[in-house]
Design a protein around this motif. Structure first.
Motif: not given
Length: 483
Positions: A107-111, A205-206, A230-232
């Motif tokens: 999900r993070f990579g797709l973001s 964030a993580r 946003m990445g999370q």
């Protein structure tokens, strides 16, 4: 010999990359022949009115690719033999988001596929007001080398560090410095050494955010923090900034349950506003009542002109609601990549684990040298010297803006930091202004991209730390002619 090459100074593609592409195309199309001699880097730079280093960088890249060869005592030539397959270049289809979705990205990579490129190479502007760089040419490099030399023969520094949180003597020096300069209340055990403030944002964030969690942010605000959240998969709620900083009354009216809030109270980015004492107290009370974590990013509070800094939020906190972030990038030099975070004691074990999993530890030699540099007093002396230098450049910028633009200009955040945000009355769209400035050799950025909901025109960020006074004066003159 002159080359028929046209470089577009308004393009976002760096000049050296344009030069590489132009020469490569000329070779592949047969306009430049094998064994043909090219102009010297000095003469080509003069004919194209670009820096010699730009030409050297282009030549070196083409040589590594096999297009050029250097013949000692003779010059630079097109290679005598270009492989046949290079003369028939195959078109490469651009990778699309659909290709990524067919892969096993998280999900993070797709973001990240929906986020614009974060680091963009800047064209070779004659004068650049783009924010970010300190005056690194004034850093006492020879002195710094001596501190590095004290430890570089210590072979034990070649091993893995024993503590992911960083060299303990350095953490002692940072704790002492923060206590006297920023009224931060902490022990050395509460400090974690990190690779710049951006890593702190990523770690926090993580460690705190799940997809769908809500994060409050200043509007406008720092892009690096926004994209971390946003990445999370977090939802972002912009909170307006007024003359007293983040408006806590607006924050209190939101019904969302926020996981954390990100603020830059000492010098709001990018407006430059300092959060008032009353707003700081209100924010701390709100965070305690709502059980919300505050991330306080204190990225350049060392540079204040003519006024005393207000104590850090962290030093006023009594409910362990604040994680404080600082960096040496703006004070010393960006490539040092040493920053720090100050967290409540309960957070340290989990941050240590996250840091170890991320990159184990920060470079050790630089931590040792920095420890000695701070302890010897050179660090704070350097801050005082740079504060004086930046103050002079700031005064030149403010005077030039007011002199050339008069009542059409409003300057924000002029009493701190190494940039100002400027509102300019103009009938031109920001993109047009930036293009016209680029055509005149001036690098400029709009503040629009720092708004989560862009609605503003005519707001620009002027970084001045890296510019000489004459460059600042000349740059503002050219911009006034554009406007």
């Amino acid at each position: 010999m002159d080359l028929a090459i046209h470089l577009d100074r308004a393009s976002t593609t760096p000049l050296y990359q344009q030069l590489i592409e132009k020469i490569r195309d000329a070779v592949l199309e047969g306009r430049l022949k094998p064994n043909q001699k090219l102009p010297s880097s000095r003469s080509l730079a003069k004919s194209l009115t670009i820096s010699r280093s730009t030409v050297v960088q282009g030549y070196e890249q083409l040589e590594s690719e096999g297009y050029l060869e250097t013949r000692r005592g003779s010059g630079t030539y097109i290679c005598h033999r270009i492989p046949d397959e290079w003369l028939k270049p195959q078109s490469i289809k651009p990778v699309t988001a659909k290709v990524f979705k067919a892969c096993t990205l998280s999900r993070f990579g797709l973001s990240l596929t929906s986020i614009k490129q974060l680091e963009v190479s800047e064209p070779d502007y004659e004068i650049s007001f783009r924010y970010g760089n300190p005056a690194v040419e004034y850093f006492p490099m020879q002195q710094w080398r001596k501190f590095l030399a004290r430890h570089y023969k210590d072979s034990t520094l070649l091993n893995y560090a024993s503590d992911a949180t960083g060299y303990f003597p350095l953490r002692i020096e940072i704790a002492n410095y923060l206590g006297r300069s920023r009224a931060v209340r902490c022990t050395p055990e509460q400090i974690v050494i990190i690779n710049g403030s951006q890593q702190a944002l990523d770690l926090i964030a993580r460690l705190t955010l799940n997809p769908g969690d809500w994060v409050a942010m200043e509007e406008p605000g720092y892009l690096g923090a926004r994209y971390c959240f946003m990445g999370q998969g977090a939802n972002l709620q912009p909170i307006a900034v007024n003359s007293e900083g983040l408006d806590v009354s607006v924050l209190s009216k939101n019904r969302q349950k926020f996981k954390l809030i990100y603020v830059t109270p000492s010098h709001q980015f990018p407006t430059g506003v300092t959060m008032s004492l009353s707003q700081r107290i209100a924010l701390l009370q709100w965070a305690q009542e709502t059980d919300t974590l505050i991330i306080e990013d204190d990225y350049d509070s060392e540079y204040r002109y003519g006024e005393q800094p207000i104590p850090a939020l962290q030093g006023m906190d009594r409910s362990q609601s604040v994680i404080y972030i600082g960096t040496f990038s703006k004070i010393l030099f960006p490539s040092l990549r040493i920053g720090y975070l100050v967290a409540p004691p309960a957070w340290i074990p989990i941050i240590r684990q996250a840091k170890w999993l991320c990159d184990r530890f920060c470079p050790t030699l630089e931590q040792y040298a920095l420890t000695d540099w701070i302890a010897s007093g050179h660090f704070e002396r350097h801050i005082r010297r740079m504060r004086h230098l930046y103050d002079l450049r700031r005064q030149v910028l403010i005077k030039a803006l007011k002199g050339y633009f008069g009542a059409r200009v409003t300057i924000l955040g002029e009493n701190a930091g190494i940039h100002v945000m400027v509102k300019i009355e103009t009938g031109l769209a920001d993109d047009i202004v930036i293009q016209k400035a680029a055509a005149a050799g001036i690098g400029l950025i709009s503040a629009r991209e720092y708004y989560l909901k862009p609605q503003h025109q005519g707001e620009f960020i002027f970084g001045y730390a890296q510019l000489e006074e004459t460059q600042i004066e000349q740059g503002i003159l050219k911009l006034s002619q554009i406007f």
